[in-house]
Design a protein around this motif. Sequence first.
Motif, short mmCIF file in Angstrom:
data_model
loop_
_atom_site.label_atom_id
_atom_site.label_comp_id
_atom_site.label_asym_id
_atom_site.label_seq_id
_atom_site.Cartn_x
_atom_site.Cartn_y
_atom_site.Cartn_z
N GLU A 18 45.67 71.68 18.30
CA GLU A 18 45.99 71.28 19.66
C GLU A 18 46.80 69.98 19.71
O GLU A 18 47.84 69.89 19.09
N TYR A 19 46.31 68.99 20.44
CA TYR A 19 47.06 67.76 20.62
C TYR A 19 47.00 66.83 19.41
O TYR A 19 47.73 65.85 19.34
N LYS A 20 46.12 67.12 18.48
CA LYS A 20 45.96 66.23 17.32
C LYS A 20 47.27 66.05 16.57
O LYS A 20 47.62 64.94 16.16
N MET A 21 48.00 67.13 16.39
CA MET A 21 49.26 67.04 15.65
C MET A 21 50.26 66.16 16.39
O MET A 21 50.98 65.38 15.78
N PHE A 22 50.30 66.26 17.72
CA PHE A 22 51.21 65.43 18.50
C PHE A 22 50.84 63.95 18.38
O PHE A 22 51.71 63.08 18.28
N ILE A 23 49.56 63.65 18.39
CA ILE A 23 49.10 62.27 18.24
C ILE A 23 49.44 61.75 16.85
O ILE A 23 49.97 60.64 16.70
N LEU A 24 49.16 62.54 15.83
CA LEU A 24 49.48 62.13 14.46
C LEU A 24 50.97 61.90 14.30
O LEU A 24 51.40 60.93 13.67
N TYR A 25 51.78 62.77 14.87
CA TYR A 25 53.23 62.63 14.77
C TYR A 25 53.68 61.35 15.48
O TYR A 25 54.53 60.61 14.98
#
Length: 101
Positions: A18-25
């Motif tokens: 979900e949003y985790k990848m966007f936050i990590l990026y």
Amino acid sequence: DADLEQTGFHYTMSLIQEYKMFILYTLMDFGVVRFNEMAVIRGISFKTLSATLKELEADQLVHREEYPQIPPKVEYSLTERGKSLIPILDNLCQWGDDHRL
């Protein structure tokens, strides 16, 4: 007969869903980021952002630094474990650039 939930793939996806990848990026791209600066992630509510950051912190992918001041100041950054995902995120970005329709 393999149980997908017991694979490394399943574990990795659980960390970046979900949003985790966007936050990590975002943290990969900008380094240290304050909570309100995460607003660049479209469609994420403050409640979801807060909960997701807590999960990433519990997974030891994100470091939270709180400064004792008024108004409160909280910064987030990648841990060494989080930084180890950078090559994977870079590869996903490259694949997207190469195959965008």
